[in-house]
Design a protein around this motif. Structure first.
Motif, PDB file in Angstrom:
ATOM      1  N   TYR A  40       0.824  -1.207   0.000  1.00  0.00           N
ATOM      2  CA  TYR A  40       0.000   0.000   0.000  1.00  0.00           C
ATOM      3  C   TYR A  40       0.855   1.254   0.000  1.00  0.00           C
ATOM      4  O   TYR A  40       2.041   1.221   0.300  1.00  0.00           O
ATOM      5  CB  TYR A  40      -0.960   0.008   1.194  1.00  0.00           C
ATOM      6  CG  TYR A  40      -0.290  -0.057   2.544  1.00  0.00           C
ATOM      7  CD1 TYR A  40      -0.061   1.103   3.277  1.00  0.00           C
ATOM      8  CD2 TYR A  40       0.114  -1.263   3.090  1.00  0.00           C
ATOM      9  CE1 TYR A  40       0.552   1.057   4.516  1.00  0.00           C
ATOM     10  CE2 TYR A  40       0.730  -1.324   4.331  1.00  0.00           C
ATOM     11  CZ  TYR A  40       0.944  -0.161   5.041  1.00  0.00           C
ATOM     12  OH  TYR A  40       1.560  -0.211   6.270  1.00  0.00           O
ATOM     13  N   ILE A  41       0.215   2.361  -0.362  1.00  0.00           N
ATOM     14  CA  ILE A  41       0.820   3.690  -0.259  1.00  0.00           C
ATOM     15  C   ILE A  41       0.140   4.371   0.933  1.00  0.00           C
ATOM     16  O   ILE A  41      -1.081   4.547   0.922  1.00  0.00           O
ATOM     17  CB  ILE A  41       0.602   4.510  -1.547  1.00  0.00           C
ATOM     18  CG1 ILE A  41       1.309   3.818  -2.719  1.00  0.00           C
ATOM     19  CG2 ILE A  41       1.106   5.937  -1.367  1.00  0.00           C
ATOM     20  CD1 ILE A  41       1.040   4.450  -4.062  1.00  0.00           C
ATOM     21  N   PRO A  42       0.887   4.700   1.987  1.00  0.00           N
ATOM     22  CA  PRO A  42       0.273   5.319   3.167  1.00  0.00           C
ATOM     23  C   PRO A  42      -0.473   6.608   2.797  1.00  0.00           C
ATOM     24  O   PRO A  42       0.008   7.397   1.987  1.00  0.00           O
ATOM     25  CB  PRO A  42       1.459   5.620   4.077  1.00  0.00           C
ATOM     26  CG  PRO A  42       2.554   4.728   3.602  1.00  0.00           C
ATOM     27  CD  PRO A  42       2.326   4.536   2.142  1.00  0.00           C
ATOM     28  N   HIS A  43      -1.622   6.803   3.391  1.00  0.00           N
ATOM     29  CA  HIS A  43      -2.445   7.974   3.066  1.00  0.00           C
ATOM     30  C   HIS A  43      -1.842   9.287   3.562  1.00  0.00           C
ATOM     31  O   HIS A  43      -2.240  10.349   3.124  1.00  0.00           O
ATOM     32  CB  HIS A  43      -3.865   7.796   3.623  1.00  0.00           C
ATOM     33  CG  HIS A  43      -3.921   7.837   5.118  1.00  0.00           C
ATOM     34  ND1 HIS A  43      -3.648   6.741   5.888  1.00  0.00           N
ATOM     35  CD2 HIS A  43      -4.212   8.839   5.969  1.00  0.00           C
ATOM     36  CE1 HIS A  43      -3.761   7.065   7.165  1.00  0.00           C
ATOM     37  NE2 HIS A  43      -4.105   8.328   7.246  1.00  0.00           N
TER      38      HIS A  43
ATOM     39  N   VAL B 253       6.508   7.213  -1.326  1.00  0.00           N
ATOM     40  CA  VAL B 253       6.565   6.314  -0.176  1.00  0.00           C
ATOM     41  C   VAL B 253       5.686   5.103  -0.476  1.00  0.00           C
ATOM     42  O   VAL B 253       4.553   5.250  -0.912  1.00  0.00           O
ATOM     43  CB  VAL B 253       6.058   7.003   1.109  1.00  0.00           C
ATOM     44  CG1 VAL B 253       6.074   6.043   2.278  1.00  0.00           C
ATOM     45  CG2 VAL B 253       6.865   8.236   1.408  1.00  0.00           C
ATOM     46  N   ARG B 254       6.243   3.918  -0.236  1.00  0.00           N
ATOM     47  CA  ARG B 254       5.471   2.689  -0.396  1.00  0.00           C
ATOM     48  C   ARG B 254       5.691   1.826   0.828  1.00  0.00           C
ATOM     49  O   ARG B 254       6.765   1.843   1.415  1.00  0.00           O
ATOM     50  CB  ARG B 254       5.907   1.926  -1.639  1.00  0.00           C
ATOM     51  CG  ARG B 254       5.535   2.592  -2.918  1.00  0.00           C
ATOM     52  CD  ARG B 254       6.108   1.800  -4.042  1.00  0.00           C
ATOM     53  NE  ARG B 254       5.226   1.839  -5.182  1.00  0.00           N
ATOM     54  CZ  ARG B 254       5.416   1.117  -6.262  1.00  0.00           C
ATOM     55  NH1 ARG B 254       6.444   0.298  -6.341  1.00  0.00           N
ATOM     56  NH2 ARG B 254       4.593   1.212  -7.274  1.00  0.00           N
ATOM     57  N   SER B 255       4.683   1.067   1.175  1.00  0.00           N
ATOM     58  CA  SER B 255       4.777   0.207   2.349  1.00  0.00           C
ATOM     59  C   SER B 255       4.245  -1.177   2.025  1.00  0.00           C
ATOM     60  O   SER B 255       3.469  -1.352   1.091  1.00  0.00           O
ATOM     61  CB  SER B 255       3.976   0.796   3.503  1.00  0.00           C
ATOM     62  OG  SER B 255       4.503   2.034   3.891  1.00  0.00           O
TER      63      SER B 255
ATOM     64  N   ILE C 197       7.240  -2.866   6.384  1.00  0.00           N
ATOM     65  CA  ILE C 197       8.406  -2.256   5.753  1.00  0.00           C
ATOM     66  C   ILE C 197       7.926  -1.026   5.005  1.00  0.00           C
ATOM     67  O   ILE C 197       6.974  -1.096   4.232  1.00  0.00           O
ATOM     68  CB  ILE C 197       9.118  -3.235   4.793  1.00  0.00           C
ATOM     69  CG1 ILE C 197       9.622  -4.451   5.559  1.00  0.00           C
ATOM     70  CG2 ILE C 197      10.267  -2.529   4.077  1.00  0.00           C
ATOM     71  CD1 ILE C 197      10.287  -5.502   4.696  1.00  0.00           C
ATOM     72  N   ARG C 198       8.591   0.100   5.256  1.00  0.00           N
ATOM     73  CA  ARG C 198       8.262   1.367   4.593  1.00  0.00           C
ATOM     74  C   ARG C 198       9.500   1.805   3.813  1.00  0.00           C
ATOM     75  O   ARG C 198      10.589   1.904   4.374  1.00  0.00           O
ATOM     76  CB  ARG C 198       7.889   2.409   5.633  1.00  0.00           C
ATOM     77  CG  ARG C 198       7.571   3.770   5.083  1.00  0.00           C
ATOM     78  CD  ARG C 198       7.266   4.713   6.235  1.00  0.00           C
ATOM     79  NE  ARG C 198       7.177   6.079   5.793  1.00  0.00           N
ATOM     80  CZ  ARG C 198       6.098   6.830   5.915  1.00  0.00           C
ATOM     81  NH1 ARG C 198       5.029   6.343   6.487  1.00  0.00           N
ATOM     82  NH2 ARG C 198       6.102   8.064   5.494  1.00  0.00           N
TER      83      ARG C 198
END
Length: 86
Positions: free
Chosen positions: A22-25, A31-33, A45-46
């Motif tokens: 996901y991409i944090p809101h 940024v990808r997590s 993992i970020r």
């Protein structure tokens, strides 16, 4: 950033199960997590691009009671670095 992100996915899949990406809101598309399960621990993992040549990786592992697992965290960080060296 893409290379580091794909290395993180490979490490999670080699050690356990990838649950979601996901991409944090609260962040941009830089940024990808991802979330996974490794040794009955939940792992997050970020991956974040600091600049075009620098990428930051944050790894967190927690057990069912919420306690952190630093040994697993360090092992996954090391495996991501080794995956990038290939």
């Amino acid at each position: 950033m893409e290379q580091v992100y794909h290395a993180s996915i490979v490490v999670i899949q080699n050690n356990g199960v990838l649950v979601r990406e996901y991409i944090p809101h609260d962040a941009t598309n830089a940024v990808r997590s991802l979330e996974g399960k490794v040794n009955q621990r939940t792992v997050w993992i970020r991956v974040q691009a600091i600049d075009p040549k620098t990428t930051q990786v944050d790894v967190q592992a927690r057990g069912s009671w919420g306690g952190s697992d630093l040994d697993l965290t360090h092992e996954l960080e090391k495996e991501i670095a080794l995956q990038l060296a290939r």
